[in-house]
Design an enzyme around this catalytic site. Structure first.
Site, PDB file in Angstrom:
ATOM      1  N   GLY A   9     -81.955 -28.506  53.035  1.00  0.00           N
ATOM      2  CA  GLY A   9     -81.921 -29.253  54.306  1.00  0.00           C
ATOM      3  C   GLY A   9     -82.175 -28.316  55.471  1.00  0.00           C
ATOM      4  N   GLY A  12     -83.402 -29.599  59.213  1.00  0.00           N
ATOM      5  CA  GLY A  12     -82.577 -30.464  60.054  1.00  0.00           C
ATOM      6  C   GLY A  12     -82.049 -29.729  61.274  1.00  0.00           C
ATOM      7  N   GLN A  13     -81.177 -30.415  62.013  1.00  0.00           N
ATOM      8  CA  GLN A  13     -80.685 -29.853  63.268  1.00  0.00           C
ATOM      9  C   GLN A  13     -79.931 -28.538  63.039  1.00  0.00           C
ATOM     10  OE1 GLN A  13     -77.507 -31.873  65.287  1.00  0.00           O
ATOM     11  NE2 GLN A  13     -77.971 -30.956  67.257  1.00  0.00           N
ATOM     12  N   ASP A  35     -86.432 -28.051  52.019  1.00  0.00           N
ATOM     13  CA  ASP A  35     -86.193 -29.372  52.600  1.00  0.00           C
ATOM     14  C   ASP A  35     -87.121 -30.362  51.905  1.00  0.00           C
ATOM     15  OD1 ASP A  35     -84.820 -30.123  55.672  1.00  0.00           O
ATOM     16  OD2 ASP A  35     -85.979 -31.647  54.613  1.00  0.00           O
ATOM     17  N   ILE A  36     -86.870 -31.632  52.107  1.00  0.00           N
ATOM     18  CA  ILE A  36     -87.722 -32.674  51.517  1.00  0.00           C
ATOM     19  C   ILE A  36     -89.060 -32.768  52.258  1.00  0.00           C
ATOM     20  CG2 ILE A  36     -86.767 -34.572  52.914  1.00  0.00           C
ATOM     21  CD1 ILE A  36     -86.860 -35.586  49.530  1.00  0.00           C
ATOM     22  N   ARG A  37     -89.085 -32.223  53.470  1.00  0.00           N
ATOM     23  CA  ARG A  37     -90.332 -32.209  54.251  1.00  0.00           C
ATOM     24  C   ARG A  37     -90.542 -30.821  54.819  1.00  0.00           C
ATOM     25  NH1 ARG A  37     -88.130 -32.684  59.782  1.00  0.00           N
ATOM     26  NH2 ARG A  37     -85.925 -33.005  59.423  1.00  0.00           N
ATOM     27  N   TYR A 143     -70.870 -42.689  56.177  1.00  0.00           N
ATOM     28  CA  TYR A 143     -70.965 -41.228  56.320  1.00  0.00           C
ATOM     29  C   TYR A 143     -69.587 -40.572  56.205  1.00  0.00           C
ATOM     30  CZ  TYR A 143     -71.932 -36.816  58.825  1.00  0.00           C
ATOM     31  OH  TYR A 143     -72.035 -35.500  59.209  1.00  0.00           O
ATOM     32  N   LYS A 147     -68.151 -37.956  53.456  1.00  0.00           N
ATOM     33  CA  LYS A 147     -67.666 -36.612  53.796  1.00  0.00           C
ATOM     34  C   LYS A 147     -66.219 -36.424  53.331  1.00  0.00           C
ATOM     35  CE  LYS A 147     -71.276 -34.682  55.597  1.00  0.00           C
ATOM     36  NZ  LYS A 147     -71.920 -33.562  54.885  1.00  0.00           N
TER      37      LYS A 147
HETATM   38  N1  SER Z   1     -72.741 -35.572  64.581  1.00  0.00           N
HETATM   39  C1  SER Z   1     -72.463 -36.375  63.437  1.00  0.00           C
HETATM   40  C2  SER Z   1     -72.821 -37.787  63.650  1.00  0.00           C
HETATM   41  O1  SER Z   1     -72.841 -38.213  64.782  1.00  0.00           O
HETATM   42  C3  SER Z   1     -71.015 -36.267  63.080  1.00  0.00           C
HETATM   43  O2  SER Z   1     -70.870 -35.359  62.047  1.00  0.00           O
HETATM   44  O3  SER Z   1     -73.044 -38.496  62.721  1.00  0.00           O
END
Ligand code: SER
Length: 316
Positions: A9, A12-13, A35-37, A143, A147
């Protein structure tokens, strides 16, 4: 000897900045970004890069084997807002990628693992200010559930199989290199882009929605900090609370107006408001401070200054 670091990953950010920091610290040959891209030019030209689907066990194993990987940073995940739209896909990505890496560690193919958790593990029944390390956790988002479950599995694999897995609960992260995608805290990044580009912003969270946030450099320092720590000092093997600054949209507005006095905001809350309302306003990270010496550096005005200065040229 196995000594390379794999980032899954990497585009990503967080992955983008983590990859740059690790390449700088350990040398480009020691770091494998995946990464996948494909990523931007700096990512692709800056060192090893592999296209990799984090849910494909064999593909992950192949990369680990061929590059002699010792440490994995598993940063691939579907964030809170987008995961509400694709629940089973989010569960599949967020959980299976973790199982793959933990199982590869269990088989002795990886020695050390970093896996990010989030403030999303908390829910409405959690004390919302100065949220303690150990408290009620009833996450209400796909999400957050993924987690929290992941945290339980990390601790289980550590206790049962001795896996050296380390984790922190990131707050909302602010950065200018790569934009976040699909999170609830994304407004706090978007707002700077819009301020420079349009002079106004329609905020999908309501005034007064205070959330824990952090500048990316602090987050990268925390990530590398916990991975550098002596294993005996990493006493929590689920995930550590981590805090930077807490603020609401109107505080970002005030901070931006110090540089752009005409900047305007309109509040148009959408489904993300309920997600934000279920999360803490501030976090007690005293365990991270005590166990591995964590402390944050950047406050809101410092973040605003960095964001505006670095994004300015993009919209000039
Ligand atoms: N920044 C994340 C979100 O907004 C939280 O882990 O999903």
């Amino acid at each position: 000897m196995k000594s390379r670091i794999l980032i899954i990953g990497a585009c990503g950010q967080i992955g983008t900045e983590l990859t740059a920091a690790l390449r700088k610290r350990f040398g480009t040959d020691k770091v494998v970004a995946s990464d996948i891209r494909e990523g931007d030019e700096a990512m692709m030209a800056g060192g090893h890069f592999e296209l990799l689907d984090a849910t494909d066990y064999n593909a992950v194993e192949d990369v680990i084997f061929s590059y002699k990987v010792d440490t994995v940073y598993l940063m691939a995940a579907m964030l809170s807002a987008i995961a509400e739209k694709f629940p089973s896909k989010a569960w599949d990505l967020n959980m299976n990628s973790l199982f793959h890496v933990l199982n590869l560690a269990k088989e002795g193919k990886v020695r050390k693992v970093f896996w990010p958790s989030s403030i999303a593990v908390f829910g409405e029944t959690t004390p919302s200010t100065n949220t303690p390390q150990t408290t009620v956790m009833e996450p209400s988002t796909v999400y957050g559930i993924s987690k929290q479950t992941g945290e339980r599995w990390c601790e289980y694999y550590h206790n049962k199989y001795g896996i050296d897995v380390r984790s922190i609960r990131y707050p909302g992260l602010i950065s200018y290199t790569t934009e976040p995608g699909g999170g609830t805290t994304d407004y706090a990044v978007d707002i700077y882009h819009r301020a420079l580009k349009h002079g106004e912003y329609r905020c999908f969270l309501q005034e007064g929605t205070t959330l824990p946030m952090m500048y990316m450099d602090d987050a990268i320092r925390a990530t590398i900090g916990i991975m550098d720590a002596d294993p005996a000092d990493v006493k929590i093997r689920s995930s550590y609370n981590l805090a930077g600054v807490s603020y609401a949209p109107e505080e970002v507005v005030e901070s931006i107006q110090k540089h752009l006095p005409d900047f305007k905001i309109a509040y148009e809350p959408d489904f993300r408001q309920a997600i934000a309302d279920s999360w803490p306003q501030s976090i007690d990270d005293s365990m991270a401070q005590k166990d591995w010496g964590w402390s944050h550096e950047f406050d809101l005005d410092a973040i605003t200054e960095i964001m505006l200065n670095n994004l300015k040229s993009r919209y000039a």
